[in-house]
Design a protein around this motif. Structure first.
Motif, PDB file in Angstrom:
ATOM      1  N   MET A   1      28.680  58.046 -11.900  1.00 16.84           N
ATOM      2  CA  MET A   1      28.201  57.485 -10.678  1.00 16.84           C
ATOM      3  C   MET A   1      27.203  58.455 -10.059  1.00 16.84           C
ATOM      4  SD  MET A   1      31.123  55.280  -9.407  1.00 16.84           S
ATOM      5  CE  MET A   1      32.349  54.822 -10.584  1.00 16.84           C
ATOM      6  N   ASP A   2      26.084  57.932  -9.789  1.00 15.67           N
ATOM      7  CA  ASP A   2      25.018  58.793  -9.335  1.00 15.67           C
ATOM      8  C   ASP A   2      24.676  58.625  -7.861  1.00 15.67           C
ATOM      9  OD1 ASP A   2      24.116  56.278  -9.727  1.00 15.67           O
ATOM     10  OD2 ASP A   2      22.479  56.799 -11.065  1.00 15.67           O
ATOM     11  N   SER A   3      25.428  57.814  -7.149  1.00 16.33           N
ATOM     12  CA  SER A   3      25.132  57.654  -5.732  1.00 16.33           C
ATOM     13  C   SER A   3      26.423  57.432  -4.952  1.00 16.33           C
ATOM     14  CB  SER A   3      24.177  56.489  -5.513  1.00 16.33           C
ATOM     15  OG  SER A   3      24.839  55.275  -5.790  1.00 16.33           O
ATOM     16  N   PRO A   4      26.398  57.705  -3.668  1.00 13.17           N
ATOM     17  CA  PRO A   4      27.597  57.473  -2.849  1.00 13.17           C
ATOM     18  C   PRO A   4      28.010  56.005  -2.822  1.00 13.17           C
ATOM     19  CG  PRO A   4      26.029  58.854  -1.672  1.00 13.17           C
ATOM     20  CD  PRO A   4      25.360  58.388  -2.921  1.00 13.17           C
ATOM     21  N   SER A   5      27.048  55.103  -2.889  1.00 10.32           N
ATOM     22  CA  SER A   5      27.411  53.685  -2.864  1.00 10.32           C
ATOM     23  C   SER A   5      28.158  53.288  -4.132  1.00 10.32           C
ATOM     24  CB  SER A   5      26.181  52.808  -2.661  1.00 10.32           C
ATOM     25  OG  SER A   5      25.307  52.933  -3.755  1.00 10.32           O
ATOM     26  N   GLY A   6      27.855  53.936  -5.248  1.00 12.57           N
ATOM     27  CA  GLY A   6      28.585  53.666  -6.490  1.00 12.57           C
ATOM     28  C   GLY A   6      30.037  54.089  -6.367  1.00 12.57           C
ATOM     29  N   ALA A   7      30.281  55.213  -5.718  1.00 10.22           N
ATOM     30  CA  ALA A   7      31.654  55.669  -5.500  1.00 10.22           C
ATOM     31  C   ALA A   7      32.383  54.701  -4.564  1.00 10.22           C
ATOM     32  CB  ALA A   7      31.649  57.076  -4.917  1.00 10.22           C
ATOM     33  N   PHE A   8      31.692  54.227  -3.557  1.00 12.13           N
ATOM     34  CA  PHE A   8      32.278  53.271  -2.622  1.00 12.13           C
ATOM     35  C   PHE A   8      32.735  52.009  -3.343  1.00 12.13           C
ATOM     36  CE2 PHE A   8      31.587  49.654   0.305  1.00 12.13           C
ATOM     37  CZ  PHE A   8      32.570  49.951   1.238  1.00 12.13           C
ATOM     38  N   TRP A   9      31.876  51.472  -4.203  1.00 14.72           N
ATOM     39  CA  TRP A   9      32.228  50.256  -4.930  1.00 14.72           C
ATOM     40  C   TRP A   9      33.354  50.510  -5.916  1.00 14.72           C
ATOM     41  CZ3 TRP A   9      31.619  45.758  -3.157  1.00 14.72           C
ATOM     42  CH2 TRP A   9      30.542  45.457  -2.337  1.00 14.72           C
ATOM     43  N   SER A  10      33.413  51.685  -6.469  1.00 16.37           N
ATOM     44  CA  SER A  10      34.517  52.015  -7.370  1.00 16.37           C
ATOM     45  C   SER A  10      35.843  52.018  -6.612  1.00 16.37           C
ATOM     46  CB  SER A  10      34.292  53.389  -8.006  1.00 16.37           C
ATOM     47  OG  SER A  10      33.161  53.360  -8.830  1.00 16.37           O
TER      48      SER A  10
END
Length: 65
Positions: free
Chosen positions: A1-10
């Motif tokens: 995951m390369d962005s904070p939004s990717g972590a959020f969706w995870s």
């Protein structure tokens, strides 16, 4: 995951189904069928209440002026 939004969706992808499962479990446990003993007690109390109301409407109750 390369962005904070990717972590959020995870997190949402994992936590969402867990939260949904917890809510469904809570609802199932809260709304389960009452025991026959409880049903009988409720029916008897309802009959008594209806009898009391009938007596009050016919003027036989103690609470009627």
């Amino acid at each position: 995951m390369d962005s904070p939004s990717g972590a959020f969706w995870s997190i949402i992808t994992i936590a969402g189904p867990l939260l949904l499962g917890a809510v469904l479990l809570w609802a199932l446990l809260r709304n389960r069928k009452a025991a026959p003993r409880d049903d009988a007690r409720t029916e008897e109390a309802t009959r008594e209440l209806y009898d009391e109301e009938d007596r009050a409407h016919r003027g036989e109750g103690d609470n009627v002026p």
